[in-house]
Design a protein around this motif. Structure first.
Motif, PDB file in Angstrom:
ATOM      1  N   UNK A 116       0.844  -1.198   0.000  1.00 36.67           N
ATOM      2  CA  UNK A 116       0.000   0.000   0.000  1.00 36.67           C
ATOM      3  C   UNK A 116       0.880   1.249   0.000  1.00 36.67           C
ATOM      4  N   UNK A 117       0.696   2.073  -1.025  1.00 32.74           N
ATOM      5  CA  UNK A 117       1.358   3.377  -1.079  1.00 32.74           C
ATOM      6  C   UNK A 117       0.346   4.488  -1.302  1.00 32.74           C
ATOM      7  N   UNK A 118      -0.915   4.155  -1.208  1.00 32.56           N
ATOM      8  CA  UNK A 118      -1.978   5.135  -1.387  1.00 32.56           C
ATOM      9  C   UNK A 118      -3.185   4.511  -2.059  1.00 32.56           C
ATOM     10  N   UNK A 119      -4.321   5.104  -1.822  1.00 39.12           N
ATOM     11  CA  UNK A 119      -5.570   4.554  -2.353  1.00 39.12           C
ATOM     12  C   UNK A 119      -5.663   4.637  -3.866  1.00 39.12           C
ATOM     13  N   UNK A 120      -5.037   5.636  -4.465  1.00 41.10           N
ATOM     14  CA  UNK A 120      -5.107   5.754  -5.921  1.00 41.10           C
ATOM     15  C   UNK A 120      -4.471   4.560  -6.615  1.00 41.10           C
ATOM     16  N   UNK A 121      -3.357   4.057  -6.079  1.00 37.67           N
ATOM     17  CA  UNK A 121      -2.703   2.900  -6.681  1.00 37.67           C
ATOM     18  C   UNK A 121      -3.600   1.667  -6.601  1.00 37.67           C
TER      19      UNK A 121
END
Length: 167
Positions: A116-121
């Motif tokens: 997880x590096x952010x919801x957009x990814x």
């Protein structure tokens, strides 16, 4: 037409373990026999999964072969759900989703195989899969390893809401 297969799931959904021989090779014959047995006993939905099927131990080609054997053996009277592993790239996941559609699987169980590096990814991953196939897609919503601060990241309600809006 998308969204129609989920209505056909009645009764138990049987997750399929990957059988191995003593030498650790996959026992494809045992898998085919097990799926045949389940279907002969009235099971209407079978599924390869990220965990139960032990896909983390397998190559992409081995996952494809397992998914193909399950779909071919189960036949048209059984709903087949096939998955991608918990490792690999978006490219691998897209390849597996398109392969699932090509072999006649009813539903693709998509698992986000990255940290997880952010919801957009996460959103972009599932959107890319949805755009690549016309079969139904289930989201394997397990906590994701957090690449930003360690631990695990759960899907937020906001992210799930966004994901459910993907056609």
């Amino acid at each position: 037409q998308r969204g129609m297969m989920l209505d056909k799931i009645i009764g138990p959904v049987v997750p399929l373990p990957t059988p191995f021989k003593e030498n650790q090779d996959i026992d494809y014959d045992a898998l085919s026999s097990y799926v045949s047995f389940l279907c002969s006993k009235g099971i209407k939905t079978v599924m390869t999964t990220v965990g139960t099927s032990r896909f983390h131990l397998l190559s992409i080609d081995e996952v494809k072969k397992i998914n193909e054997i399950v779909v071919k053996t189960a036949g048209k009277d059984t709903v087949t759900i096939v998955a991608n592993p918990s490792h690999g790239s978006l490219k691998d996941s897209l390849s597996l989703a398109m392969h699932a559609e090509k072999i006649g699987a009813d539903i693709f169980l998509a698992h986000f195989p990255d940290r997880y590096y952010g919801e957009d990814e996460v959103y972009n991953f599932f959107e890319a899969i949805a755009k690549s196939v016309s079969i139904d897609i289930l989201i394997h919503e397990t906590p994701i390893k957090n690449g930003l601060c360690g631990g695990y990241q759960h899907y937020s309600i906001e992210l799930l809401t966004r994901l459910f809006e993907i056609k």
